[in-house]
Design an enzyme around this catalytic site. Structure first.
Site, mmCIF file in Angstrom:
data_model
loop_
_atom_site.group_PDB
_atom_site.id
_atom_site.type_symbol
_atom_site.label_atom_id
_atom_site.label_comp_id
_atom_site.label_asym_id
_atom_site.label_seq_id
_atom_site.Cartn_x
_atom_site.Cartn_y
_atom_site.Cartn_z
ATOM 1 N N ASN A 9 58.528 47.916 85.173
ATOM 2 C CA ASN A 9 59.107 47.245 86.339
ATOM 3 C C ASN A 9 60.253 48.103 86.864
ATOM 4 O O ASN A 9 61.314 48.155 86.257
ATOM 5 C CB ASN A 9 59.613 45.855 85.900
ATOM 6 C CG ASN A 9 60.397 45.167 87.001
ATOM 7 O OD1 ASN A 9 60.269 45.497 88.172
ATOM 8 N ND2 ASN A 9 61.229 44.197 86.617
ATOM 9 N N LYS A 11 62.016 47.637 89.411
ATOM 10 C CA LYS A 11 63.005 46.826 90.134
ATOM 11 C C LYS A 11 63.299 47.473 91.500
ATOM 12 O O LYS A 11 62.420 48.109 92.073
ATOM 13 C CB LYS A 11 64.279 46.660 89.307
ATOM 14 C CG LYS A 11 63.993 46.255 87.856
ATOM 15 C CD LYS A 11 65.213 45.750 87.165
ATOM 16 C CE LYS A 11 64.962 45.669 85.674
ATOM 17 N NZ LYS A 11 65.772 44.689 85.007
ATOM 18 N N GLU A 166 60.625 37.362 78.082
ATOM 19 C CA GLU A 166 61.801 38.179 78.378
ATOM 20 C C GLU A 166 63.065 37.329 78.231
ATOM 21 O O GLU A 166 63.475 36.644 79.195
ATOM 22 C CB GLU A 166 61.723 38.708 79.810
ATOM 23 C CG GLU A 166 60.576 39.645 80.043
ATOM 24 C CD GLU A 166 60.917 40.687 81.117
ATOM 25 O OE1 GLU A 166 60.716 41.867 80.855
ATOM 26 O OE2 GLU A 166 61.396 40.303 82.188
ATOM 27 N N GLY A 172 68.241 44.352 80.684
ATOM 28 C CA GLY A 172 69.207 45.273 81.274
ATOM 29 C C GLY A 172 70.539 45.331 80.557
ATOM 30 O O GLY A 172 71.510 45.877 81.079
ATOM 31 N N SER A 213 65.303 45.395 77.341
ATOM 32 C CA SER A 213 65.924 46.578 76.733
ATOM 33 C C SER A 213 65.003 47.312 75.761
ATOM 34 O O SER A 213 65.449 47.827 74.732
ATOM 35 C CB SER A 213 67.251 46.202 76.065
ATOM 36 O OG SER A 213 68.163 45.716 77.037
HETATM 37 C C1 PEP Z 1 62.715 43.878 83.098
HETATM 38 O O1 PEP Z 1 63.165 44.196 84.180
HETATM 39 O O2 PEP Z 1 61.733 43.138 83.035
HETATM 40 C C2 PEP Z 1 63.333 44.395 81.882
HETATM 41 C C3 PEP Z 1 62.865 44.012 80.727
HETATM 42 O O3 PEP Z 1 64.405 45.238 82.049
HETATM 43 P P1 PEP Z 1 65.073 46.164 80.919
HETATM 44 O O4 PEP Z 1 63.949 46.849 80.169
HETATM 45 O O5 PEP Z 1 65.916 47.130 81.679
HETATM 46 O O6 PEP Z 1 65.854 45.276 80.020
#
Ligand code: PEP
Length: 252
Positions: A9, A11, A166, A172, A213
């Site tokens: 993702n 973003k 998640e 993040g 993360s």
């Molecule tokens: C996400 O955006 O779904 C995500 C898990 O972000 P990150 O890996 O940066 O924590």
């Protein structure tokens, strides 16, 4: 057997030119990795460029959001019909959408129906906040998100849906869940709800990913657990070498 999925993702990152370069590097780095479904989720504007570069590869493409209506007076929105011209997947109910854009389990549900109607594979995000975790509400929150998000979705479609667990506090932040905790949540909360809704067979054939993360350094720790069918990767998906290593770990 559930095929693992590694989805990136991006973003709100990468211009079209930057996307071109990242997709090019990924198409080379991911080329020889087999046994895992590879999915890129760039911003809308980069989808056409990515689709052209990925043609003839086994790397899938998806959007990060959709509107549930087909078309009409919804300024700034993009429908499943539009996405389906170029993509096979769509992310639904990411916690950033829920937190910053007021998405609810009800809108998640409408989006799932719209995605299914256009043969898009929904990657549906669920997860508890830090406050909910600390007050022991993880189970209740996840059950509610799944029951309401998948409301009226029939058994024949559920195994085509990918669920991404998640935990919001891990997204993040650089503070990933421990692999054991993620496994426990998926095994003891998420799969049992799916089982209650759809029966053992459908629950066992639905893929459930972990996200929050994930990095090249910690990825393989998640994938040793058979209940974790891959990862939804945010920040680390913006670096080709990092995402390639995570995908390699997912392939086993
Ligand atoms: C996400 O955006 O779904 C995500 C898990 O972000 P990150 O890996 O940066 O924590």
């Amino acid at each position: 057997m559930r095929k693992p999925v590694i989805a990136g993702n991006w973003k709100m990152n990468k211009t079209v030119e930057e996307s071109r370069s990242l997709v090019y590097d990924l198409s080379i780095g991911l080329r020889d990795i087999k046994g895992v479904e590879k999915v890129l989720l760039p911003p809308y504007l980069s989808i056409l460029t990515a689709a052209a570069l990925l043609e003839g590869t086994d790397i899938g493409l998806g959007a990060q959001n959709l509107h549930w209506e087909e078309k009409g007076a919804f300024t700034g929105e993009i429908s499943a019909q539009m996405i389906a011209e170029f993509c096979q997947y769509v992310l639904i109910g990411h916690s950033e959408r829920r937190t910053y854009f007021g998405e609810s389990d009800e809108t998640v549900n409408k989006k799932i129906f719209s995605a299914i109607a256009h043969n898009l594979i929904p990657i549906v995000c669920v997860g508890e906040t830090l406050g909910e975790k600390e007050t022991g509400q993880t189970g209740e929150v996840l059950v509610r998100q799944i029951l309401n998000g998948l409301k009226d979705v029939t058994k024949e479609y559920v195994s085509a849906i990918i669920i991404a667990y998640e935990p919001v506090w891990a997204i993040g932040t650089g503070k990933a869940s421990s692999a054991e905790d993620a496994r426990n949540v998926i095994r003891d909360i998420i799969r049992p709800v799916l089982q209650e809704m759809y029966g053992v067979q459908a629950a066992n054939s639905t893929r459930v990913l972990y996200g929050g993360s994930v990095t090249a350094a910690n990825a393989s720790g998640f994938f040793v657990h058979e209940d974790i069918d891959g990862a939804l990767v945010g920040g680390a998906s913006l670096k080709a070498d990092e995402f390639v290593k995570i995908t390699q770990a997912g392939a086993g």
